[in-house]
Design a protein around this motif. Structure first.
Motif, PDB file in Angstrom:
ATOM      1  N   TYR A  75       2.529 -12.986  -0.052  1.00  0.00           N
ATOM      2  CA  TYR A  75       1.379 -12.183   0.370  1.00  0.00           C
ATOM      3  C   TYR A  75       1.034 -11.127  -0.664  1.00  0.00           C
ATOM      4  O   TYR A  75       1.913 -10.430  -1.172  1.00  0.00           O
ATOM      5  CB  TYR A  75       1.682 -11.522   1.719  1.00  0.00           C
ATOM      6  CG  TYR A  75       1.983 -12.545   2.787  1.00  0.00           C
ATOM      7  CD1 TYR A  75       0.963 -13.122   3.524  1.00  0.00           C
ATOM      8  CD2 TYR A  75       3.289 -12.979   3.000  1.00  0.00           C
ATOM      9  CE1 TYR A  75       1.224 -14.091   4.471  1.00  0.00           C
ATOM     10  CE2 TYR A  75       3.571 -13.954   3.944  1.00  0.00           C
ATOM     11  CZ  TYR A  75       2.540 -14.508   4.677  1.00  0.00           C
ATOM     12  OH  TYR A  75       2.807 -15.472   5.596  1.00  0.00           O
ATOM     13  N   GLN A  76      -0.269 -11.038  -0.972  1.00  0.00           N
ATOM     14  CA  GLN A  76      -0.719 -10.014  -1.912  1.00  0.00           C
ATOM     15  C   GLN A  76      -1.625  -9.020  -1.178  1.00  0.00           C
ATOM     16  O   GLN A  76      -2.556  -9.424  -0.488  1.00  0.00           O
ATOM     17  CB  GLN A  76      -1.495 -10.652  -3.064  1.00  0.00           C
ATOM     18  CG  GLN A  76      -1.931  -9.611  -4.094  1.00  0.00           C
ATOM     19  CD  GLN A  76      -2.578 -10.195  -5.325  1.00  0.00           C
ATOM     20  OE1 GLN A  76      -3.348 -11.156  -5.236  1.00  0.00           O
ATOM     21  NE2 GLN A  76      -2.292  -9.610  -6.475  1.00  0.00           N
ATOM     22  N   PRO A  77      -1.354  -7.712  -1.321  1.00  0.00           N
ATOM     23  CA  PRO A  77      -2.160  -6.715  -0.618  1.00  0.00           C
ATOM     24  C   PRO A  77      -3.588  -6.606  -1.170  1.00  0.00           C
ATOM     25  O   PRO A  77      -3.814  -6.776  -2.362  1.00  0.00           O
ATOM     26  CB  PRO A  77      -1.393  -5.407  -0.858  1.00  0.00           C
ATOM     27  CG  PRO A  77      -0.589  -5.630  -2.080  1.00  0.00           C
ATOM     28  CD  PRO A  77      -0.266  -7.101  -2.112  1.00  0.00           C
ATOM     29  N   LYS A  78      -4.520  -6.308  -0.253  1.00  0.00           N
ATOM     30  CA  LYS A  78      -5.899  -6.008  -0.618  1.00  0.00           C
ATOM     31  C   LYS A  78      -6.182  -4.609  -0.107  1.00  0.00           C
ATOM     32  O   LYS A  78      -5.823  -4.281   1.020  1.00  0.00           O
ATOM     33  CB  LYS A  78      -6.864  -6.962   0.092  1.00  0.00           C
ATOM     34  CG  LYS A  78      -6.847  -8.362  -0.429  1.00  0.00           C
ATOM     35  CD  LYS A  78      -7.769  -9.226   0.414  1.00  0.00           C
ATOM     36  CE  LYS A  78      -7.659 -10.677   0.059  1.00  0.00           C
ATOM     37  NZ  LYS A  78      -8.569 -11.074  -1.023  1.00  0.00           N
ATOM     38  N   MET A  88      -4.988   0.011   2.735  1.00  0.00           N
ATOM     39  CA  MET A  88      -4.737  -1.425   2.838  1.00  0.00           C
ATOM     40  C   MET A  88      -5.631  -2.042   3.912  1.00  0.00           C
ATOM     41  O   MET A  88      -5.696  -1.542   5.032  1.00  0.00           O
ATOM     42  CB  MET A  88      -3.280  -1.642   3.206  1.00  0.00           C
ATOM     43  CG  MET A  88      -2.953  -3.075   3.468  1.00  0.00           C
ATOM     44  SD  MET A  88      -1.473  -3.562   2.594  1.00  0.00           S
ATOM     45  CE  MET A  88      -0.848  -4.793   3.706  1.00  0.00           C
ATOM     46  N   VAL A 104      -4.086  -8.857   3.572  1.00  0.00           N
ATOM     47  CA  VAL A 104      -3.222  -9.544   2.611  1.00  0.00           C
ATOM     48  C   VAL A 104      -3.757 -10.949   2.382  1.00  0.00           C
ATOM     49  O   VAL A 104      -4.305 -11.560   3.290  1.00  0.00           O
ATOM     50  CB  VAL A 104      -1.764  -9.670   3.118  1.00  0.00           C
ATOM     51  CG1 VAL A 104      -1.063  -8.328   3.099  1.00  0.00           C
ATOM     52  CG2 VAL A 104      -1.699 -10.311   4.502  1.00  0.00           C
ATOM     53  N   GLU A 105      -3.604 -11.432   1.149  1.00  0.00           N
ATOM     54  CA  GLU A 105      -3.936 -12.831   0.880  1.00  0.00           C
ATOM     55  C   GLU A 105      -2.655 -13.642   0.863  1.00  0.00           C
ATOM     56  O   GLU A 105      -1.702 -13.291   0.169  1.00  0.00           O
ATOM     57  CB  GLU A 105      -4.664 -12.985  -0.460  1.00  0.00           C
ATOM     58  CG  GLU A 105      -4.942 -14.467  -0.791  1.00  0.00           C
ATOM     59  CD  GLU A 105      -5.759 -14.682  -2.064  1.00  0.00           C
ATOM     60  OE1 GLU A 105      -6.116 -13.683  -2.723  1.00  0.00           O
ATOM     61  OE2 GLU A 105      -6.039 -15.859  -2.380  1.00  0.00           O
ATOM     62  N   ASP A 121       2.149  -5.556   7.532  1.00  0.00           N
ATOM     63  CA  ASP A 121       2.541  -4.164   7.651  1.00  0.00           C
ATOM     64  C   ASP A 121       2.614  -3.739   9.116  1.00  0.00           C
ATOM     65  O   ASP A 121       2.884  -2.599   9.428  1.00  0.00           O
ATOM     66  CB  ASP A 121       1.544  -3.268   6.903  1.00  0.00           C
ATOM     67  CG  ASP A 121       0.128  -3.439   7.453  1.00  0.00           C
ATOM     68  OD1 ASP A 121      -0.073  -4.357   8.268  1.00  0.00           O
ATOM     69  OD2 ASP A 121      -0.745  -2.657   7.074  1.00  0.00           O
ATOM     70  N   VAL A 166      -5.665 -11.173   7.607  1.00  0.00           N
ATOM     71  CA  VAL A 166      -4.934 -12.157   6.821  1.00  0.00           C
ATOM     72  C   VAL A 166      -5.932 -13.141   6.221  1.00  0.00           C
ATOM     73  O   VAL A 166      -6.726 -13.740   6.937  1.00  0.00           O
ATOM     74  CB  VAL A 166      -3.885 -12.905   7.681  1.00  0.00           C
ATOM     75  CG1 VAL A 166      -3.204 -13.996   6.865  1.00  0.00           C
ATOM     76  CG2 VAL A 166      -2.861 -11.913   8.247  1.00  0.00           C
ATOM     77  N   GLN A 206      -7.849  -6.416  -5.256  1.00  0.00           N
ATOM     78  CA  GLN A 206      -6.443  -6.795  -5.254  1.00  0.00           C
ATOM     79  C   GLN A 206      -6.050  -7.040  -6.701  1.00  0.00           C
ATOM     80  O   GLN A 206      -6.904  -7.156  -7.569  1.00  0.00           O
ATOM     81  CB  GLN A 206      -6.213  -8.040  -4.405  1.00  0.00           C
ATOM     82  CG  GLN A 206      -6.955  -9.269  -4.869  1.00  0.00           C
ATOM     83  CD  GLN A 206      -6.880 -10.417  -3.869  1.00  0.00           C
ATOM     84  OE1 GLN A 206      -7.873 -10.737  -3.230  1.00  0.00           O
ATOM     85  NE2 GLN A 206      -5.727 -11.046  -3.749  1.00  0.00           N
ATOM     86  N   PRO A 208       1.782 -10.833  -5.382  1.00  0.00           N
ATOM     87  CA  PRO A 208       2.232 -11.524  -4.168  1.00  0.00           C
ATOM     88  C   PRO A 208       3.750 -11.459  -4.026  1.00  0.00           C
ATOM     89  O   PRO A 208       4.473 -11.558  -5.010  1.00  0.00           O
ATOM     90  CB  PRO A 208       1.789 -12.979  -4.415  1.00  0.00           C
ATOM     91  CG  PRO A 208       0.763 -12.919  -5.470  1.00  0.00           C
ATOM     92  CD  PRO A 208       1.070 -11.722  -6.299  1.00  0.00           C
TER      93      PRO A 208
END
Ligand code: C2E
Ligand code: MG
Ligand code: MG
Length: 259
Positions: free
Chosen positions: A35-38, A46, A49-50, A99, A105, A247, A254
């Motif tokens: 998962y990568q935060p946006k 925040m 997440v991708e 989180d 998502v 991001q 990620p």
């Protein structure tokens, strides 16, 4: 001639092995999501997440998506794979994002999978099963091949949005992600291709291209996301042209979800 053809044979055999193993990867529980935060571009809060897929191969270790997604797309396996991603993405959303705050998502779906209406049924069924608000899910669509019928994709996009989910066009401005999609397709989010963002701070051409994409997307009422944001200067430029969310390495790469 002898060793030349044997090298080609080795490579073809290698791909075939990987293809066969990929058929079992789902059942053997070898697929993983990282998962990568946006974050919101202005507040850095925040917003989601991708989910990005990886294959934990028993001998080869962690295989990145671009080493097996094209094989999956060429063999039709991608539909099963994307269905797996939908199930797990919605499960993560049910657990509160990553989180626990209920952020959105975002999951990647190949355009090829979007030719199938049963995908919408799966989404609805899983949202209901896990009691997830459809507004928490965003689908990012990439087209890599140009073999997909846009009318089919656009129809499924419209159906997904009727369910209450959002849809983003990934890698906009590069390859098959053209400006005509802003006119014809029901996407509500545009993701500017990372290749224009990487050089933003130093390249007037990248800056002009990015500004152009953002202006067109905004005029069409779309939300704009930028990926591959690696430094503060780039972030400031993006905030200045009213990009909505970002991001990239500057925010975070990620990583696996730790419960
Ligand atoms: P994408 O959706 O455009 O994802 C962005 C890629 O850039 C990801 O690579 C991400 O790890 C990487 N990245 C993010 N920020 C930075 C940065 O600041 N610098 C650099 N150098 N790279 C960054 P990844 O995870 O290898 O994914 C590659 C592509 O594979 C994705 O591009 C997407 O098209 C595809 N993909 C990934 N997961 C899935 C999936 O679950 N289903 C499908 N159908 N395709 C997927
Ligand atoms: Mg993506
Ligand atoms: Mg992209």
């Amino acid at each position: 001639v002898e060793y030349y053809s044997s090298e080609i044979e080795t490579r073809a055999a290698d791909r075939l092995t990987l293809e066969n193993q990929l058929r079992y990867a789902i059942r053997r529980q070898e697929l993983r999501l990282h998962y990568q935060p946006k974050v919101d571009c202005a507040t850095l809060r925040m917003v989601g997440v991708e989910a990005l897929i990886r294959w934990q191969h028993p001998e080869r270790g962690l295989i990145p998506p671009l080493d097996f997604i094209p094989i999956a797309e060429a063999t039709g396996l991608i539909r099963r794979l994307d269905r797996w991603v939908i199930r797990h993405g919605i499960e993560i959303a049910a657990r509160g994002g990553v989180d626990g705050e209920g952020t959105r998502v975002w999951i990647n779906i190949s355009a090829q999978s979007l030719a199938d209406e049963r995908l919408v049924e799966l989404v609805e069924e899983q949202l209901e099963l896990r009691d997830v608000d459809p507004g928490r899910m965003v689908f990012e669509v990439t087209e890599r091949e140009g073999s997909v019928e846009f009318r089919d994709v656009s129809r499924i996009i419209t159906l997904l949005r009727e369910v209450g989910c959002s849809c983003a066009i990934d890698d906009f401005g590069a390859g098959y992600g053209g400006f005509d999609h802003l006119k014809d397709m029901a996407f509500d989010i545009i993701k500017v291709d990372g290749r224009f963002i990487e050089g933003l701070a130093h390249s007037p051409v990248d800056r002009a291209i990015t500004s152009g994409i953002v202006a067109a997307a905004k005029a069409a009422g779309r939300t704009v996301v930028a990926e591959f944001v690696t430094d503060k200067e780039t972030l400031d430029i993006l905030a200045g042209i009213e990009v909505d969310c970002v991001q990239g390495q500057l925010i975070g790469m990620p990583a696996p979800f730790v419960a």
